[in-house]
Design a protein around this motif. Sequence first.
Motif, mmCIF file in Angstrom:
data_model
loop_
_atom_site.group_PDB
_atom_site.id
_atom_site.type_symbol
_atom_site.label_atom_id
_atom_site.label_comp_id
_atom_site.label_asym_id
_atom_site.label_seq_id
_atom_site.Cartn_x
_atom_site.Cartn_y
_atom_site.Cartn_z
ATOM 1 N N GLY A 79 -70.938 13.226 -45.357
ATOM 2 C CA GLY A 79 -71.542 12.017 -45.906
ATOM 3 C C GLY A 79 -70.932 11.650 -47.268
ATOM 4 O O GLY A 79 -69.950 12.247 -47.714
ATOM 5 N N GLN A 80 -71.531 10.659 -47.938
ATOM 6 C CA GLN A 80 -71.016 10.184 -49.225
ATOM 7 C C GLN A 80 -72.157 10.005 -50.226
ATOM 8 O O GLN A 80 -73.296 9.729 -49.841
ATOM 9 C CB GLN A 80 -70.268 8.853 -49.054
ATOM 10 N N VAL A 81 -71.789 10.158 -51.523
ATOM 11 C CA VAL A 81 -72.766 9.944 -52.598
ATOM 12 C C VAL A 81 -72.933 8.452 -52.855
ATOM 13 O O VAL A 81 -71.945 7.707 -52.924
ATOM 14 C CB VAL A 81 -72.322 10.657 -53.890
ATOM 15 N N GLY A 105 -79.865 10.184 -44.330
ATOM 16 C CA GLY A 105 -79.487 9.902 -45.721
ATOM 17 C C GLY A 105 -80.714 9.532 -46.552
ATOM 18 O O GLY A 105 -81.829 9.436 -46.036
ATOM 19 N N ARG A 145 -77.519 9.472 -50.834
ATOM 20 C CA ARG A 145 -76.468 9.972 -49.948
ATOM 21 C C ARG A 145 -76.586 9.259 -48.602
ATOM 22 O O ARG A 145 -77.688 8.926 -48.145
ATOM 23 C CB ARG A 145 -76.577 11.473 -49.732
ATOM 24 N N THR A 146 -75.392 9.074 -47.944
ATOM 25 C CA THR A 146 -75.408 8.615 -46.566
ATOM 26 C C THR A 146 -75.760 9.811 -45.679
ATOM 27 O O THR A 146 -75.803 10.953 -46.145
ATOM 28 C CB THR A 146 -74.035 8.057 -46.180
ATOM 29 N N GLN A 147 -76.020 9.546 -44.393
ATOM 30 C CA GLN A 147 -76.386 10.652 -43.506
ATOM 31 C C GLN A 147 -75.229 11.641 -43.387
ATOM 32 O O GLN A 147 -74.055 11.286 -43.497
ATOM 33 C CB GLN A 147 -76.798 10.120 -42.145
ATOM 34 N N GLU A 148 -75.528 12.916 -43.112
ATOM 35 C CA GLU A 148 -74.512 13.945 -42.929
ATOM 36 C C GLU A 148 -74.850 14.741 -41.669
ATOM 37 O O GLU A 148 -75.982 14.700 -41.172
ATOM 38 C CB GLU A 148 -74.422 14.852 -44.145
ATOM 39 N N ALA A 151 -80.461 5.556 -52.963
ATOM 40 C CA ALA A 151 -80.311 5.818 -54.402
ATOM 41 C C ALA A 151 -81.435 5.122 -55.161
ATOM 42 O O ALA A 151 -81.920 4.069 -54.753
ATOM 43 C CB ALA A 151 -78.964 5.313 -54.893
ATOM 44 N N GLU A 197 -79.190 9.916 -57.571
ATOM 45 C CA GLU A 197 -78.177 9.405 -56.656
ATOM 46 C C GLU A 197 -78.698 9.485 -55.220
ATOM 47 O O GLU A 197 -79.556 10.319 -54.893
ATOM 48 C CB GLU A 197 -76.895 10.241 -56.766
#
Length: 289
Positions: free
Chosen positions: A73-75, A47, A57-60, A50, A55
Motif C-alpha cells: 500500500g501507500q502512505v 486502508g 494508508r491505502t489498502q495493503e 488521513a 497519516e
Amino acid sequence: EMPDLAIEATCTKEGKTAGSHCSVCQEVIKAQETIPKTAHVEVTVPGREATCTEEGRTQEKHCSICNQVTDPGQVIPKTAHDERTQVTKASINKNGYERTECNKCRQVLSEYVIVSPKTVELSSDRYVYDGTQKCPAVTVADKNGRKIDRKYYTVDFRNNKDVGLAEVRVVFRGNYEGVLTETFQILPKPVAVKKLKATKKGFTVKWKKQTTQITGYVIQYSLNKKFSSKATKLITVNKSNASSKKVKKLKAGKKYFVRICAYKTVQSGGQREYLCSKWSKAKAVKVKN
C-alpha cells in the motif's frame, strides 16, 4: 530399499514427491521430483483515511499463511487543519487573547496575549497659538511598553486651534477596544515690554496688548536679574485689553528687572489652570528717589 518421504510444498518452500534409495549403497531407486511453491493466500487489510493529526494508508495485502506482505500500500499525507481564529479584544483595563485552533481535532495551533493599551505619547505637549490647528504625532504603547500598530486605532483632535487645553482621543479598533485621551497646551503668543519708565519709587511698564485668546497679563519684577524667588514679585493684570501698568511702593534708587507674559485661565478636571506664554526679554529700570 529405503523410502524418501514426500515433502509438501508451501508458499515459501518447494516440496518433493516420495522416492526411495538403497539402504546399503545409497543408490537412488526412485528419484524425488520437485514440487513448485504454492501461491500465497492473500488477505486484504482495509486502508484508513488521513486526518489532520495522523497519516492515512491505502489498502495493503499479505499472505495469511506466511504473513509475507504482497502489496504494502501507500502512505496518504495528513490533511490540513481546519483553522478557526478567535479574538478576545484587549481593553484599557484587561488583556485580550488571540487563539487559533482546529475545528476538527481541537488542537490549539497558536495563542498569544494581546496586552492592554496604556499610554499615549505626543511628539510635543506644548504649542504657541498662531491660528492654525495643532496635530502632534501620536504614539500608543501597551502596558509592557511595546508600540501598538497604527492600524489598531484612529486619532481625533479636539479644541486644537485656540489657546487652551487641546484633547487627543485615541479610539481603538480591531484587536483592541476602548478610548484613551491625552491633552496638550496651546499657549498665548509672547508679549514684549514695549516701554519701561522710572517713576518715584516705582515704574510704568507698557506693552502691545493682545485683544484675543488671553485673559490677561502677568508682570514679574525683581531686584535680581535671574529672578530668584526671594527677590521677585508678581502682579496680575486681569484685562486682555490693558496695555500698561504702574507699579508703586518700591525701594527708591534700586534697579529692577522687569518682564511680562500673557496668560489664559482654563478649566481642567474641575480646577482652574493658568496657561502662560513665554516670559518676555527682561528690561531694567532704576527707580527714582
